[in-house]
Motif scaffolding. Structure first.
Motif: not given
Length: 259
Positions: A35-58
């Protein structure tokens, strides 16, 4: 995966906007609950998987928004970015990445291919102009350009906008959304880790508009602080609310607000 806090998305398309910026379009069933806030400068945190193992930790996030990291904090790989476009009907989300050497997110974006996945959290916006806004000043370096463009896109037609953007050179300029009362100034070769920023000097040259004003800026941390300081001493900005946000720190990885 998708739940109230985190949403999984996959790269659907990529587009090189300029030599210094690439746009990734994300899609996938995981965005159905986003759900977007509709605010023009809204931001999110992007979580990336480990490039070696492919594991994504949150991290774990409680009801108050507090983060709890695992013992190996470095296993949570994330960066913060503004959203350039969200189309709920199409289930698509655009994020523009500044291209530079090093840095988790920029390196990932430059190598990203269709099907690569990320996880993002719920958005938050910072732009909060007065309800009776008559004029505004929007300032940014390359990192703030996507948010600035979306803010201008959403600006009512009657609001006068003075816009100053600093980029590496003319090749890094981008077409901005048309607006009947926008005056745009591009500064080349300043800020962006290339040389001293010109944003504070440009601010001092901007006259006061008619009615209620607002100042929004996004740039390197020290530059954002300088803009806030300069604005307080300028008669043209007396009583004008200011939101100057650090999108990155010199000597550290590029970031966006709140990270």
């Amino acid at each position: 995966m998708s739940h109230p806090t985190f949403h999984e998305a996959c790269v659907a398309r990529r587009q090189l906007l300029t030599p210094g910026m690439v746009r990734l379009t994300f899609a996938g069933a995981g965005l159905a609950a986003f759900r977007s806030t509709g605010i023009g400068d809204e931001y999110v945190r992007l979580f990336f998987p480990d490039p070696a193992s492919g594991e994504l930790v949150l991290p774990e996030i409680d009801a108050d928004g507090h983060w709890t990291f695992p013992a190996e904090r470095e296993r949570v790989r994330y960066a913060t970015y503004t959203i350039r476009r969200f189309d709920a009907r199409a289930g698509e989300l655009d994020i523009d990445f500044v291209i530079h050497e090093g840095g988790l997110a920029s390196s990932w974006a430059q190598a990203a291919a269709p099907g690569d996945r990320i996880v993002l959290n719920n958005p938050r916006g910072l732009y909060e102009p007065p309800a009776d806004l008559g004029w505004q000043v929007l300032m940014a370096d390359a990192t703030g350009l996507p948010a600035l463009a979306r803010l201008l896109e959403q600006t009512p037609a009657h609001v006068e906008s003075r816009i100053v953007i600093e980029v590496a050179d003319r090749a890094h300029e981008q077409p901005l959304p048309p607006h009947p009362r926008a005056i745009v100034t591009w500064s080349h070769g300043t800020g962006n880790g290339l040389s001293a920023s010109a944003l504070d000097r440009q601010l001092a040259q901007i006259p006061r508009g008619d009615g209620v004003g607002y100042l929004w800026a996004a740039a390197e941390q020290k530059v954002a602080r300088r803009i806030r300081t300069v604005a307080r001493d300028l008669p043209a900005f007396e009583g004008v609310p200011c939101k100057a946000v650090a999108y990155w720190i010199a000597g550290a990885e590029k970031r966006a607000p709140g990270s």
